[in-house]
Design an enzyme around this catalytic site. Structure first.
Site, PDB file in Angstrom:
ATOM      1  N   ASP A 180       0.862  -1.167   0.000  1.00 24.65           N
ATOM      2  CA  ASP A 180       0.000   0.000   0.000  1.00 24.65           C
ATOM      3  C   ASP A 180       0.899   1.218   0.000  1.00 24.65           C
ATOM      4  O   ASP A 180       2.058   1.156   0.420  1.00 24.65           O
ATOM      5  CB  ASP A 180      -0.912  -0.009   1.232  1.00 24.65           C
ATOM      6  CG  ASP A 180      -2.068   0.980   1.074  1.00 24.65           C
ATOM      7  OD1 ASP A 180      -2.829   1.140   2.023  1.00 24.65           O
ATOM      8  OD2 ASP A 180      -2.198   1.583  -0.008  1.00 24.65           O
ATOM      9  N   SER A 181       0.337   2.342  -0.463  1.00 27.15           N
ATOM     10  CA  SER A 181       1.178   3.510  -0.777  1.00 27.15           C
ATOM     11  C   SER A 181       1.491   4.371   0.438  1.00 27.15           C
ATOM     12  O   SER A 181       2.273   5.309   0.344  1.00 27.15           O
ATOM     13  CB  SER A 181       0.435   4.390  -1.803  1.00 27.15           C
ATOM     14  OG  SER A 181      -0.871   4.629  -1.307  1.00 27.15           O
ATOM     15  N   GLY A 190      -0.697   6.296   2.034  1.00 25.07           N
ATOM     16  CA  GLY A 190      -1.700   7.354   2.199  1.00 25.07           C
ATOM     17  C   GLY A 190      -2.576   7.080   3.402  1.00 25.07           C
ATOM     18  O   GLY A 190      -2.737   7.892   4.298  1.00 25.07           O
ATOM     19  N   TYR A 191      -3.114   5.894   3.452  1.00 26.11           N
ATOM     20  CA  TYR A 191      -4.025   5.508   4.533  1.00 26.11           C
ATOM     21  C   TYR A 191      -3.302   5.475   5.869  1.00 26.11           C
ATOM     22  O   TYR A 191      -3.816   5.923   6.887  1.00 26.11           O
ATOM     23  CB  TYR A 191      -4.601   4.130   4.224  1.00 26.11           C
ATOM     24  CG  TYR A 191      -5.549   3.596   5.273  1.00 26.11           C
ATOM     25  CD1 TYR A 191      -5.106   2.685   6.230  1.00 26.11           C
ATOM     26  CD2 TYR A 191      -6.868   4.017   5.315  1.00 26.11           C
ATOM     27  CE1 TYR A 191      -5.968   2.192   7.188  1.00 26.11           C
ATOM     28  CE2 TYR A 191      -7.737   3.528   6.276  1.00 26.11           C
ATOM     29  CZ  TYR A 191      -7.292   2.606   7.206  1.00 26.11           C
ATOM     30  OH  TYR A 191      -8.143   2.116   8.148  1.00 26.11           O
ATOM     31  N   GLN A 244     -12.030   6.772  -5.123  1.00 25.05           N
ATOM     32  CA  GLN A 244     -12.503   7.380  -3.886  1.00 25.05           C
ATOM     33  C   GLN A 244     -13.935   7.884  -4.111  1.00 25.05           C
ATOM     34  O   GLN A 244     -14.677   7.277  -4.874  1.00 25.05           O
ATOM     35  CB  GLN A 244     -11.553   8.513  -3.443  1.00 25.05           C
ATOM     36  CG  GLN A 244     -10.165   8.026  -3.021  1.00 25.05           C
ATOM     37  CD  GLN A 244     -10.170   7.215  -1.727  1.00 25.05           C
ATOM     38  OE1 GLN A 244     -11.108   7.280  -0.926  1.00 25.05           O
ATOM     39  NE2 GLN A 244      -9.120   6.430  -1.522  1.00 25.05           N
ATOM     40  N   GLY A 266     -11.384   4.183   0.428  1.00 21.86           N
ATOM     41  CA  GLY A 266     -12.346   5.047   1.104  1.00 21.86           C
ATOM     42  C   GLY A 266     -13.526   4.304   1.696  1.00 21.86           C
ATOM     43  O   GLY A 266     -14.525   4.910   2.089  1.00 21.86           O
ATOM     44  N   ASP A 274      -8.011  -7.422   1.549  1.00 22.25           N
ATOM     45  CA  ASP A 274      -7.028  -7.475   2.638  1.00 22.25           C
ATOM     46  C   ASP A 274      -7.691  -6.944   3.897  1.00 22.25           C
ATOM     47  O   ASP A 274      -8.586  -6.080   3.813  1.00 22.25           O
ATOM     48  CB  ASP A 274      -5.790  -6.631   2.304  1.00 22.25           C
ATOM     49  CG  ASP A 274      -5.939  -5.196   2.766  1.00 22.25           C
ATOM     50  OD1 ASP A 274      -6.538  -4.404   2.009  1.00 22.25           O
ATOM     51  OD2 ASP A 274      -5.509  -4.868   3.896  1.00 22.25           O
ATOM     52  N   HIS A 283      -4.394 -20.062  12.512  1.00 26.86           N
ATOM     53  CA  HIS A 283      -5.754 -20.593  12.337  1.00 26.86           C
ATOM     54  C   HIS A 283      -6.640 -19.624  11.554  1.00 26.86           C
ATOM     55  O   HIS A 283      -7.275 -19.984  10.557  1.00 26.86           O
ATOM     56  CB  HIS A 283      -6.402 -20.909  13.686  1.00 26.86           C
ATOM     57  CG  HIS A 283      -7.864 -21.149  13.531  1.00 26.86           C
ATOM     58  ND1 HIS A 283      -8.383 -22.343  13.072  1.00 26.86           N
ATOM     59  CD2 HIS A 283      -8.923 -20.309  13.662  1.00 26.86           C
ATOM     60  CE1 HIS A 283      -9.697 -22.239  12.944  1.00 26.86           C
ATOM     61  NE2 HIS A 283     -10.043 -21.013  13.306  1.00 26.86           N
TER      62      HIS A 283
HETATM   63  C1  LIG Z   1      -9.479  -1.211   7.278  1.00 26.15           C
HETATM   64  N1  LIG Z   1     -10.159  -0.391   6.344  1.00 26.15           N
HETATM   65  C2  LIG Z   1      -9.480   0.212   5.334  1.00 26.15           C
HETATM   66  N2  LIG Z   1      -8.173  -0.021   5.056  1.00 26.15           N
HETATM   67  C3  LIG Z   1      -7.881   0.791   4.003  1.00 26.15           C
HETATM   68  C4  LIG Z   1      -6.663   0.983   3.331  1.00 26.15           C
HETATM   69  C5  LIG Z   1      -5.445   0.165   3.751  1.00 26.15           C
HETATM   70  C6  LIG Z   1      -5.583  -1.245   3.189  1.00 26.15           C
HETATM   71  N3  LIG Z   1      -4.699  -2.180   3.911  1.00 26.15           N
HETATM   72  C7  LIG Z   1      -3.297  -2.012   3.575  1.00 26.15           C
HETATM   73  C8  LIG Z   1      -2.439  -2.961   4.364  1.00 26.15           C
HETATM   74  C9  LIG Z   1      -2.453  -2.667   5.857  1.00 26.15           C
HETATM   75  C10 LIG Z   1      -1.032  -2.700   6.292  1.00 26.15           C
HETATM   76  C11 LIG Z   1      -0.209  -3.198   5.160  1.00 26.15           C
HETATM   77  C12 LIG Z   1      -0.992  -2.877   3.922  1.00 26.15           C
HETATM   78  C13 LIG Z   1      -6.619   1.967   2.299  1.00 26.15           C
HETATM   79  N4  LIG Z   1      -5.433   2.193   1.648  1.00 26.15           N
HETATM   80  C14 LIG Z   1      -5.370   3.187   0.716  1.00 26.15           C
HETATM   81  N5  LIG Z   1      -4.215   3.456   0.094  1.00 26.15           N
HETATM   82  N6  LIG Z   1      -6.473   3.938   0.367  1.00 26.15           N
HETATM   83  C15 LIG Z   1      -7.685   3.725   0.939  1.00 26.15           C
HETATM   84  O1  LIG Z   1      -8.661   4.422   0.605  1.00 26.15           O
HETATM   85  C16 LIG Z   1      -7.788   2.707   1.961  1.00 26.15           C
HETATM   86  C17 LIG Z   1      -9.008   2.462   2.627  1.00 26.15           C
HETATM   87  C18 LIG Z   1      -9.040   1.508   3.657  1.00 26.15           C
HETATM   88  N7  LIG Z   1     -10.031   1.121   4.491  1.00 26.15           N
END
Ligand SMILES: CNc1nc2c(CCNCC3CCCC3)c3nc(N)[nH]c(=O)c3cc2[nH]1
Length: 376
Positions: A92-93, A95-96, A194, A221, A271, A340
């Site tokens: 993942d980049s 951003g989140y 988004q 999002g 994920d 598990h």
């Molecule tokens: C839990 N809910 C949620 N997760 C989001 C995530 C993270 C997804 N999980 C990435 C892994 C976690 C750690 C290693 C990689 C989101 N990621 C981005 N870039 N943009 C979202 O709108 C975005 C939106 C998300 N909503």
């Protein structure tokens, strides 16, 4: 990267296919274990491969960039060489993670300035440097730098946030397309839709993202606190617009019931930290329903954790023993519960794939959704 669609369900938008990367093939629908800082917590690479039968794992730009840093990962020849996982990896980049982890952050047109949650040092992520960072980490699939629009938020904020994510995507594509992989295998960039929970913005964003014509598309999002019905409504709307011949990745989703519903809506990749995070505090997903192993009722239950699931830990260890380990905070407890739960999640999506291929997915989904959601 290649995506081959092999089966489509006649009564839903569910589909079965396979994604071919330079590190191996991913059969979809797929669940991707989260390995934030280069490790799936409490699980060995061998267990991921042999017991859990994971096909692709996730890493995180934000964490890996801050610790251990890009120098040692680059010296090792990329994350696959550094952590010893030789299958596909998606990062993942960041951003989140900046939005959810680092206290102080400033979002500007150029990028996001934030303080490290580890040592308080200040950093800036931009669409350009996040592409360079993910090039160096070396994941097979990398995510565009986006802003995960917080929920709830005003319509105007959602629109402005979405439009910035689209401008950042343009900069990501330019940078990605003018740079090369560092380690001799191909990397692929996925853009992220988004638009929060506003149908017109979601439509606009899905159309904008589809127009980039990349080899896979993600929906962001969501799973940020909105009601499940909203998650399903937005997912359905976006899936109907994103091209059907490209994989669709719904980020951060979700519970077993969420995953089954979103497979039916046309999602191929998932994920979620739930299976690993909840495992560590004793929440087990089983083929018969959810077990909170800390509950008194399992104290003397010497039956295997989940005999129907198969796999070493779920048949070798008893509920009473795992309850004891979790209560005693024994490290082995986290290991057994994590293996598990991940085995369960991979089993669930594997079963979905089989029923899509067999043509009875819709019926199977209704029954399985009830079973996996009941509390034992
Ligand atoms: C839990 N809910 C949620 N997760 C989001 C995530 C993270 C997804 N999980 C990435 C892994 C976690 C750690 C290693 C990689 C989101 N990621 C981005 N870039 N943009 C979202 O709108 C975005 C939106 C998300 N909503």
């Amino acid at each position: 990267m290649k995506f081959d669609l092999s089966h489509k369900d006649s009564k839903s938008s569910a589909r079965a296919g396979s994604i071919t990367t330079d590190h191996g093939v991913i059969q979809t629908p797929i669940f991707m274990p989260v390995g934030t800082a280069g490790s799936v917590k409490a699980v060995h690479q061998r267990e991921l491969k042999d017991d859990i039968k994971a096909q692709i794992i996730l890493g995180n730009t934000y964490h890996l960039y801050l610790r251990p840093g890009l120098d040692i990962i680059g010296e090792a020849g990329g994350l696959h060489k550094f952590n010893g996982w030789d299958g596909p990896i998606l990062t993942d980049s960041g951003g989140y993670q900046v939005y959810s982890l680092s206290g102080t952050r400033k979002i500007k047109e150029d990028g996001v300035t934030f303080m490290s949650h580890i040592d308080g040092s200040r950093h800036t992520f931009t669409p350009e440097n996040v592409m360079d960072i993910q090039r160096r980490i070396g994941a097979d699939i990398i995510m565009a730098f986006d802003e995960c629009t917080p929920y709830p938020c005003e319509y105007t904020y959602a629109r402005e946030s979405m439009e910035m994510t689209h401008r950042w995507l343009d900069r990501c594509c330019k940078r990605f397309d003018e740079t090369e992989s560092l380690y001799g295998y191909q990397q692929t960039l996925f853009p992220i839709v988004q638009g929060s929970v506003y149908p017109d913005l979601r439509k606009q964003s899905a159309e904008a993202i589809a127009a980039f014509g990349r080899e896979g598309n993600a929906i962001g999002g969501l799973s940020v606190g909105e009601p499940a019905e909203k998650m399903y409504e937005m997912t359905s709307l976006v899936c109907d617009i994103l091209p059907s011949d490209k994989p669709r990745y719904l980020m951060g989703v979700g519970t077993p019931a969420n995953i089954l519903e979103c497979i039916a809506l046309g999602i191929d990749m998932f994920d979620c930290v739930m299976p690993t995070r909840n495992a560590r505090n004793g929440m087990l997903f089983t083929t018969q329903g959810i077990i909170n192993i800390r509950n008194e009722k399992w104290k003397n239950d010497l039956n295997p954790i989940d005999p129907e699931l198969g796999g070493y830990v779920s048949t070798f260890y008893s509920r009473a023993y795992l309850r004891h380990l979790i209560h005693s905070k024994e490290i082995l407890g986290a290991q057994i519960a994590s293996i598990h739960n991940l085995t369960f999640y991979l089993w669930l999506v594997g079963q979905a794939r089989e029923h899509i291929i067999a043509g009875d997915f819709a019926i199977w989904k209704e029954k399985m959704t009830k079973t996996v959601s009941q509390r034992l």
